[in-house]
Motif scaffolding. Structure first.
Motif, PDB file in Angstrom:
ATOM      1  N   LYS A 199     -10.440   3.667   4.851  1.00 13.12           N
ATOM      2  CA  LYS A 199      -9.289   3.233   4.047  1.00 13.12           C
ATOM      3  C   LYS A 199      -9.096   1.724   4.142  1.00 13.12           C
ATOM      4  O   LYS A 199      -8.820   1.048   3.145  1.00 13.12           O
ATOM      5  CB  LYS A 199      -8.021   3.964   4.506  1.00 13.12           C
ATOM      6  CG  LYS A 199      -8.024   5.426   4.106  1.00 13.12           C
ATOM      7  CD  LYS A 199      -6.641   6.031   4.135  1.00 13.12           C
ATOM      8  CE  LYS A 199      -6.181   6.386   5.524  1.00 13.12           C
ATOM      9  NZ  LYS A 199      -4.977   7.236   5.507  1.00 13.12           N
ATOM     10  N   ALA A 246       1.500   7.353   7.725  1.00 13.27           N
ATOM     11  CA  ALA A 246       1.540   8.307   6.626  1.00 13.27           C
ATOM     12  C   ALA A 246       1.958   9.634   7.233  1.00 13.27           C
ATOM     13  O   ALA A 246       1.402  10.055   8.247  1.00 13.27           O
ATOM     14  CB  ALA A 246       0.163   8.423   5.981  1.00 13.27           C
ATOM     15  N   ILE A 260      -4.937   4.701  -2.748  1.00 12.45           N
ATOM     16  CA  ILE A 260      -6.223   5.396  -2.879  1.00 12.45           C
ATOM     17  C   ILE A 260      -5.839   6.852  -3.045  1.00 12.45           C
ATOM     18  O   ILE A 260      -5.309   7.457  -2.108  1.00 12.45           O
ATOM     19  CB  ILE A 260      -7.096   5.242  -1.617  1.00 12.45           C
ATOM     20  CG1 ILE A 260      -7.209   3.776  -1.211  1.00 12.45           C
ATOM     21  CG2 ILE A 260      -8.467   5.876  -1.834  1.00 12.45           C
ATOM     22  CD1 ILE A 260      -7.783   3.581   0.189  1.00 12.45           C
ATOM     23  N   ASN A 317       5.138   8.632   0.485  1.00 11.05           N
ATOM     24  CA  ASN A 317       5.336   8.564   1.932  1.00 11.05           C
ATOM     25  C   ASN A 317       6.628   7.823   2.251  1.00 11.05           C
ATOM     26  O   ASN A 317       6.888   6.740   1.728  1.00 11.05           O
ATOM     27  CB  ASN A 317       4.132   7.826   2.550  1.00 11.05           C
ATOM     28  CG  ASN A 317       4.211   7.761   4.058  1.00 11.05           C
ATOM     29  OD1 ASN A 317       4.696   8.690   4.704  1.00 11.05           O
ATOM     30  ND2 ASN A 317       3.739   6.664   4.618  1.00 11.05           N
ATOM     31  N   ASP A 335       6.430   4.191   3.131  1.00  8.69           N
ATOM     32  CA  ASP A 335       6.034   3.341   2.008  1.00  8.69           C
ATOM     33  C   ASP A 335       7.209   3.094   1.058  1.00  8.69           C
ATOM     34  O   ASP A 335       7.273   2.067   0.386  1.00  8.69           O
ATOM     35  CB  ASP A 335       4.869   3.975   1.238  1.00  8.69           C
ATOM     36  CG  ASP A 335       3.636   4.126   2.124  1.00  8.69           C
ATOM     37  OD1 ASP A 335       3.580   3.468   3.181  1.00  8.69           O
ATOM     38  OD2 ASP A 335       2.740   4.916   1.770  1.00  8.69           O
ATOM     39  N   THR A 391       0.860  -1.181   0.000  1.00  9.04           N
ATOM     40  CA  THR A 391       0.000   0.000   0.000  1.00  9.04           C
ATOM     41  C   THR A 391       0.894   1.227   0.000  1.00  9.04           C
ATOM     42  O   THR A 391       1.838   1.317   0.788  1.00  9.04           O
ATOM     43  CB  THR A 391      -0.925   0.028   1.229  1.00  9.04           C
ATOM     44  OG1 THR A 391      -0.144   0.112   2.417  1.00  9.04           O
ATOM     45  CG2 THR A 391      -1.796  -1.216   1.298  1.00  9.04           C
ATOM     46  N   VAL A 392       0.639   2.131  -0.904  1.00 15.48           N
ATOM     47  CA  VAL A 392       1.473   3.337  -0.960  1.00 15.48           C
ATOM     48  C   VAL A 392       0.585   4.575  -0.962  1.00 15.48           C
ATOM     49  O   VAL A 392      -0.478   4.595  -1.561  1.00 15.48           O
ATOM     50  CB  VAL A 392       2.415   3.369  -2.194  1.00 15.48           C
ATOM     51  CG1 VAL A 392       3.391   2.222  -2.147  1.00 15.48           C
ATOM     52  CG2 VAL A 392       1.634   3.350  -3.487  1.00 15.48           C
ATOM     53  N   ASP A 438      -1.346  12.643   7.547  1.00 16.78           N
ATOM     54  CA  ASP A 438      -2.380  12.519   8.582  1.00 16.78           C
ATOM     55  C   ASP A 438      -1.901  11.740   9.803  1.00 16.78           C
ATOM     56  O   ASP A 438      -2.441  11.886  10.887  1.00 16.78           O
ATOM     57  CB  ASP A 438      -3.701  11.977   8.022  1.00 16.78           C
ATOM     58  CG  ASP A 438      -3.534  10.657   7.302  1.00 16.78           C
ATOM     59  OD1 ASP A 438      -2.609   9.913   7.653  1.00 16.78           O
ATOM     60  OD2 ASP A 438      -4.330  10.372   6.401  1.00 16.78           O
ATOM     61  N   GLY A 460       3.093   1.125   5.301  1.00 20.58           N
ATOM     62  CA  GLY A 460       4.028   1.891   6.111  1.00 20.58           C
ATOM     63  C   GLY A 460       3.517   1.978   7.538  1.00 20.58           C
ATOM     64  O   GLY A 460       2.333   1.802   7.796  1.00 20.58           O
ATOM     65  N   GLY A 484      -1.185   6.162  11.659  1.00 24.22           N
ATOM     66  CA  GLY A 484      -0.405   5.002  12.105  1.00 24.22           C
ATOM     67  C   GLY A 484      -1.271   3.773  12.330  1.00 24.22           C
ATOM     68  O   GLY A 484      -0.983   2.968  13.217  1.00 24.22           O
ATOM     69  N   ALA A 485      -2.310   3.622  11.573  1.00 26.75           N
ATOM     70  CA  ALA A 485      -3.306   2.603  11.909  1.00 26.75           C
ATOM     71  C   ALA A 485      -3.839   1.798  10.736  1.00 26.75           C
ATOM     72  O   ALA A 485      -4.439   0.734  10.942  1.00 26.75           O
ATOM     73  CB  ALA A 485      -4.486   3.277  12.617  1.00 26.75           C
ATOM     74  N   THR A 486      -3.641   2.265   9.524  1.00 28.53           N
ATOM     75  CA  THR A 486      -4.338   1.665   8.391  1.00 28.53           C
ATOM     76  C   THR A 486      -3.947   0.195   8.151  1.00 28.53           C
ATOM     77  O   THR A 486      -4.801  -0.643   7.889  1.00 28.53           O
ATOM     78  CB  THR A 486      -4.107   2.516   7.123  1.00 28.53           C
ATOM     79  OG1 THR A 486      -4.534   3.855   7.410  1.00 28.53           O
ATOM     80  CG2 THR A 486      -4.882   1.973   5.940  1.00 28.53           C
TER      81      THR A 486
HETATM   82  N1  LIG Z   1      -4.766   6.611   0.659  1.00 24.59           N
HETATM   83  C1  LIG Z   1      -3.987   5.541   0.840  1.00 24.59           C
HETATM   84  N2  LIG Z   1      -3.719   4.707  -0.192  1.00 24.59           N
HETATM   85  C2  LIG Z   1      -2.924   3.628  -0.029  1.00 24.59           C
HETATM   86  N3  LIG Z   1      -2.351   3.312   1.132  1.00 24.59           N
HETATM   87  C3  LIG Z   1      -2.576   4.099   2.204  1.00 24.59           C
HETATM   88  C4  LIG Z   1      -3.404   5.248   2.123  1.00 24.59           C
HETATM   89  N4  LIG Z   1      -3.430   5.828   3.339  1.00 24.59           N
HETATM   90  C5  LIG Z   1      -2.637   5.074   4.146  1.00 24.59           C
HETATM   91  N5  LIG Z   1      -2.122   4.034   3.466  1.00 24.59           N
HETATM   92  C6  LIG Z   1      -1.167   3.020   3.950  1.00 24.59           C
HETATM   93  O1  LIG Z   1      -1.266   2.915   5.353  1.00 24.59           O
HETATM   94  C7  LIG Z   1      -0.048   3.328   5.978  1.00 24.59           C
HETATM   95  C8  LIG Z   1      -0.354   4.035   7.269  1.00 24.59           C
HETATM   96  O2  LIG Z   1      -1.131   5.175   7.015  1.00 24.59           O
HETATM   97  P1  LIG Z   1      -1.935   5.950   8.162  1.00 24.59           P
HETATM   98  O3  LIG Z   1      -2.653   4.909   8.949  1.00 24.59           O
HETATM   99  O4  LIG Z   1      -2.821   6.890   7.434  1.00 24.59           O
HETATM  100  O5  LIG Z   1      -0.901   6.653   8.994  1.00 24.59           O
HETATM  101  C9  LIG Z   1       0.670   4.171   4.931  1.00 24.59           C
HETATM  102  O6  LIG Z   1       2.080   4.127   5.127  1.00 24.59           O
HETATM  103  C10 LIG Z   1       0.249   3.477   3.648  1.00 24.59           C
HETATM  104  O7  LIG Z   1       1.040   2.332   3.391  1.00 24.59           O
END
Ligand SMILES: Nc1ncnc2c1ncn2[C@@H]1O[C@H](COP(=O)(O)O)[C@@H](O)[C@H]1O
Ligand SMILES: Cc1cc2nc3c(=O)[nH]c(=O)nc-3n(C[C@H](O)[C@H](O)[C@H](O)COP(=O)(O)OP(=O)(O)OC[C@H]3O[C@@H](n4cnc5c(N)ncnc54)[C@H](O)[C@@H]3O)c2cc1C
Lengths: 264, 322
Positions: free
Chosen positions: A100, A122, A61, A34, A37, A6-7, A125, A119, A128-130
């Motif tokens: 997401k 991101a 996304i 990111n 990523d 996922t990027v 935002d 990752g 740290g949870a996706t």
């Molecule tokens: N819009 C997105 N599209 C694809 N991967 C995402 C997206 N948002 C977050 N991720 C993945 O989830 C990780 C953690 O993101 P977050 O939970 O938003 O901090 C990122 O490093 C990406 O690998």
């Protein structure tokens, strides 16, 4: 074996910026892959290079603008890319973690990978949870903040280090299939070569809407919304030295001498 | 349903600070909602942990004697069951590395929205969470329009709760399905040892990504030498292999408290700040006046390090390599 990465294309605020409503004014944002990523892509591509018959697919996304970032991942060795976007996504306010995860889960179901790398966070935002939320939705095992990976694909297990606080790492065995959230420093991300950049232009980049993934706009309904953005109040009363580098260095030198710092 | 359930954290026999910080955060939220604060401690020596956690502000402590160390599959199951039993409106979890490893899964399993890395809250009918974005350059208010929410709190942001408590300690029998435990913790490893201990230094010259290239490290080396200081760094410098791991300041590196901390080309990300905010005097050299390090610094120079650092070396009679 198939690895899905996922990027996200993240926005970074320029030194001076203005807030316009609920977000930083577009004019002051710069976009890039990111950082976390980038390490996830490298980890997947390295596994593909070292193994037989490993396909690396990336998913993002994001709007059309994000294709530049996706092409960068392709140039670094990702085999093909999926970008999820449509009018409904375009008009959504904010994609929270659950949203997401649900969208990415539909891609996981379609692609059926053995491993998913995301990752740790991101950098815009910073939820740290996706990744971990995604694992739960698709009923995969997972590991967060992975800074070392020894993959035993045949044995169906990933031996990982999870980087805890204070210089301690946890050694964990994780059953496959799994989602791993990748921490920086796990490898040395490569720069895209000119050849890679040329090849990336010919690699498949497939755009899918929510409907293509068997979803509809209801997936975007969320209880979480951003209602304000503001510059944090400064807690310290910082003394700023001014007047050009020479002058500033002079003032700092005086301060340091005052604090007992002398020629070493 | 107005209660808060907060889960504590321990590692290798000791409760972590965030376990007491989460009491402060949880009490505040429970008061705003007019409910009780329930605390959970899972695994390890739960009885003695419960004694320690019995501080002012806690109403009930649930001890769950499953396992020794943290395992996300166990924690996820236990918290899900405890949640059903306590029926809180808010589940508070630490935004620690282990929190990152189970909070999102718990939220998904409970089908409750999650907001991570909270630095503050408000609750008058609707839960409002303050959190940062864009590498801490801005703060945001996030509203949760739901009856229940999972919120993770930023470590070291809330004060540690203290004082004698009078909580009711109850043991909770969780039913852990072992077949759903698909990960095993096999051990721990200490990293970042070696000959230099940056936490011992009186003066730290600390370098960040603003230094741009590996070749430029010699500039800050020269400054450290001229000042008789020790060289440390932010994480990207270590990730890139330009300095060894034992030089890293921050959440996953070392905590330092020198007399003087010179942050050169370091933005002041929360995980970095976690390692140096206890320094006596903090000086930042950073071109960006809006970098979060400025909120912490006592003195700042908003100028190019490639101009300031050579001039500073010369002030002290040294010779700049660049
Ligand atoms: N819009 C997105 N599209 C694809 N991967 C995402 C997206 N948002 C977050 N991720 C993945 O989830 C990780 C953690 O993101 P977050 O939970 O938003 O901090 C990122 O490093 C990406 O690998
Ligand atoms: C789980 C986890 C654990 C982490 N642990 C740590 C940790 O222990 N330690 C740590 O440091 N980080 C840690 N991080 C990473 C952290 O989030 C940041 O990414 C990192 O601290 C940024 O380092 P930096 O300030 O050097 O780089 P950046 O954030 O890129 O900042 C560089 C700064 O240099 C300035 N600059 C650029 N050019 C110049 C110039 N010519 N002159 C002067 N200034 C200039 C810029 O304005 C900018 O402010 C962790 C992250 C996670 C998710």
């Amino acid at each position: 074996m198939k690895i899905l990465v996922t990027v996200k294309e993240v926005a970074e605020a320029e030194d001076d910026f203005e807030i316009d409503g609920l977000d930083i004014d577009e004019r002051y944002l710069e976009y890039d892959l990111n950082e976390w990523d980038d390490y996830a892509v490298e980890e997947a591509v390295t596994i593909a290079e070292d193994g037989d018959d490993v396909e690396v697919v990336s998913v993002t996304i994001g709007p059309e603008r994000a294709e530049e970032t996706v092409r960068m991942a392709l140039a670094k060795g990702v085999d093909r890319a999926i970008r999820v976007w449509d009018d409904d996504l375009e008009s959504a306010d904010m994609l929270d973690v659950g949203t997401k995860a649900d969208i990415l889960a539909a891609v996981v179901e379609e692609e059926d990978p053995d491993l998913v790398f995301s990752g740790v966070q991101a950098n815009d935002d910073g939820f740290g949870a996706t990744g971990v939320a995604l694992a739960e939705v698709v009923d995969m095992e997972w590991g967060a903040v992975v800074n070392d990976l020894d993959l035993d694909a045949e044995g169906g297990v990933a031996h990982v280090h999870r980087e805890l606080e204070g210089g301690v790492e946890e050694l964990t065995d994780i059953e496959l299939p799994a989602v791993l959230t990748i921490q920086t420093g796990i490898n040395e991300p490569r720069y895209a070569s000119l050849r890679g950049i040329r090849q990336a232009q010919r690699k498949p980049l497939d755009v899918q809407g929510l409907g293509d993934l068997g979803l509809d706009a209801s997936v975007l309904e969320s209880a979480v919304s951003r209602t304000a953005m503001f510059e944090p109040e400064s807690e310290s009363d910082v003394t700023v030295f001014e007047g050009g580098a020479e002058e500033e260095a002079g003032q700092l030198a005086d301060l340091l001498r005052d604090k007992g710092v002398v020629e070493g | 349903m107005t209660d808060v359930l907060a889960v504590t954290e321990h590692r290798r026999g000791s409760l972590r600070d965030v376990s007491f910080e989460i009491v402060t955060a949880g009490r505040k939220l429970a008061d705003a909602q007019g409910g009780d604060l329930h605390l959970a401690v899972i695994g390890g020596d739960v009885e003695s942990f419960a004694d320690e956690l019995n501080v002012e502000g806690v109403d009930t402590i649930h001890t769950v004697a499953d396992g020794e160390e943290f395992n996300h599959d166990v924690y996820t199951q236990v918290v899900e069951q405890l949640y059903a039993d306590v029926a809180p409106t808010t589940l508070l979890l630490p935004n620690s590395v282990n929190g990152l490893d189970y909070a999102p899964a718990v939220a998904e399993r409970l089908d409750v929205p999650i907001v991570t890395d909270a630095v503050g809250f408000d609750h008058d009918g609707t839960l409002e969470v303050t959190r940062e974005m864009y590498a801490s350059k801005v703060a945001t208010t996030v509203e949760v329009d739901a009856d229940e929410a999972v919120v993770t709190i930023r470590p070291s942001e809330f004060a540690k709760a203290e004082g004698e408590g009078s909580a009711d300690v109850q043991s909770f029998d969780a039913d852990v399905d072992e077949s759903a435990v698909r990960s095993t913790v096999t051990g721990f490893e200490e990293v970042g040892g070696g000959d230099v201990d940056i936490s011992e230094a009186d003066v730290l010259v600390s370098v960040g990504r603003g230094i741009e290239e590996e070749e430029n490290i010699e500039l800050v080396e020269a400054l450290a030498e001229t000042l008789g200081a020790t060289l440390s760094s932010s994480r990207p410098i270590v990730d890139a292999g330009w300095l060894p791991k034992n030089r890293q300041v921050g959440q996953s590196g070392k905590v330092v408290t020198p007399k003087v901390y010179l942050a050169i080309g370091i933005s002041g990300a929360v995980q970095h700040v976690a390692g140096m905010k206890g320094s006596e005097t903090i000086v930042a050299i950073n071109t960006d006046p809006n970098a979060p390090i400025n909120d912490l610094a006592d003195y700042a120079i908003h100028d190019d390090l490639f101009d300031v650092v050579p001039a500073l070396i010369e002030e002290f009679g040294g010779e700049s390599p660049l």
